[in-house]
Design an enzyme around this catalytic site. Sequence first.
Site, PDB file in Angstrom:
ATOM      1  N   GLU A  83      29.376  42.195   0.983  1.00  0.00           N
ATOM      2  CA  GLU A  83      28.412  41.824   2.000  1.00  0.00           C
ATOM      3  C   GLU A  83      28.222  40.279   2.452  1.00  0.00           C
ATOM      4  OE1 GLU A  83      25.971  45.026  -0.679  1.00  0.00           O
ATOM      5  OE2 GLU A  83      27.662  44.762  -2.145  1.00  0.00           O
TER       6      GLU A  83
ATOM      7  N   GLU B 252      29.359  35.257  -4.418  1.00  0.00           N
ATOM      8  CA  GLU B 252      28.007  36.378  -4.440  1.00  0.00           C
ATOM      9  C   GLU B 252      29.108  37.645  -3.221  1.00  0.00           C
ATOM     10  OE1 GLU B 252      25.557  38.132  -6.088  1.00  0.00           O
ATOM     11  OE2 GLU B 252      26.623  36.924  -7.349  1.00  0.00           O
TER      12      GLU B 252
END
Length: 470
Positions: free
Chosen positions: A337, A346
């Site tokens: 993402e 992340e």
Amino acid sequence: MEHHLRSHLAKRLDAFACHSHGLILLLICSLLSIFCSALAVAGSIGINYGRVANNLPSPRQAVQLMQSCSLRKVKLYDADARVLRALAYTQMEVIIGFPNEQVYSIARKPSLARKWIKRNVAKHIRATNITAISVGNEVLTSTRGITKLLLPAMRNLHDALVALNLESQVKLSTPHALNVLSNSFPPSAGAFRPDIATSVMKPLLDFLSQTGSFVMINAYPYFAYRANPAVISLDYTLFRPNAGVKDPQTGLVYTNLLDAQLDAVFAAMASLGHKDLRIVVTETGWPSKGDPTETGVSVSNAAAYNGNLINHITTSNGTPMKPGVPVDVFIFALFNEDLKPGPESERNYGLFYPDQSMVYDVGMQKTKSPAIGNKPQLQQSSWCVAKPGVSKSSLQAALDYACGLGKADCSRIQVGQTCFDPNTLVDHASYAFNSYYQKNQKQTGTCDFGGTAMVVQQDPSTTKCAYPQN
Ligand SMILES: *[C@@H]1O[C@H](CO)[C@@H](O)[C@H](O)[C@H]1NC(C)=O
């Protein structure tokens, strides 16, 4: 011996394929279904479908990707109508998300809760199998301002479900980060943080118990390893063969960090009077890419973690403290993402790139034809070895069985042969177990030996002694 035969009979393996871009990709996400009596129960694997990105395929394509991987459970972070429509009539079980930002208003206004349930659950539920709502995400550790409002919000949502007669079909829970614990080692000493234990966790657990729900935990062994690489062994974190860690209080031996973390939560709950609540791991995973300072991040570690995780969850029978209680797990995440804030890692937890190609082939292999035959099979390279920490006598009995009735090829571990050294019971048993496992086409139940054996994805061969693999 009896154990061995029992599990051999009791388990059936559904191997399944994952089709993408015209290729058939085999996913070892092998769900075990138990069709004899409840002798052994395995957990299931689901996926988190996060969408904090600007380059993802359409919900319809994403759902096709999940289905082609034979994933049957998906967790969302919202209740987006397009996504819920894409999941309609798919036989997928869906956990929808209720955002942290709305906890405050819903806790204060029951009428808003009813509206939310009508719009996001009732409207879709005939077509889309919504099984649970995750209310907020890691509220107790990330959004402390609303800690006291979390349970009132859940109660209002529950009342709204009851009013529509949906409360038995749709469960409410809230995912916790593992740092709701103040102590997690040894697992038997697991305890919730004193500031939330009796004031927040106890009533929350009471509510989950009263409503027939379960506990949601986001558990990342990766974070523990990254914080403490000198103390925590990478093999232990990645479900690889290792010496194991013994809980001095219970004598239970842990062969992986995830089990130890979950048992710490079980112990913490037990100390608040809740011994029977089930845990669902709503997130776990490993980043494939990170900043140079992020220890342990790599494609191979991510592949090892998720591959071994899938194997462990679908073949094991609960945690050491809770044998027989299956743990369902949702891997984080389906896609990388690109818009997630924070360190590079992340944005790199996905199993797939936005173009739907695999980031690594964890549990997935390209094959030329749909390899779904009648014969159960695991498609990933795997070997069977002795578990660390089991008693000498059980191991010896298992070795005797493997070389005797089991008809494993034990010629190589005889004196003077290539696999005699290292001359230890563990090494000899490993060689024999693996021979049996490979001979039996790696069918589920053929790497058990009364609980003394485990499947690994790393080749245990030494320079002198080759372990067969088929
Ligand atoms: C929805 O999921 C639940 C939980 O697994 C299952 O029991 C039920 O049969 C499913 N319903 C439909 C309509 O598929």
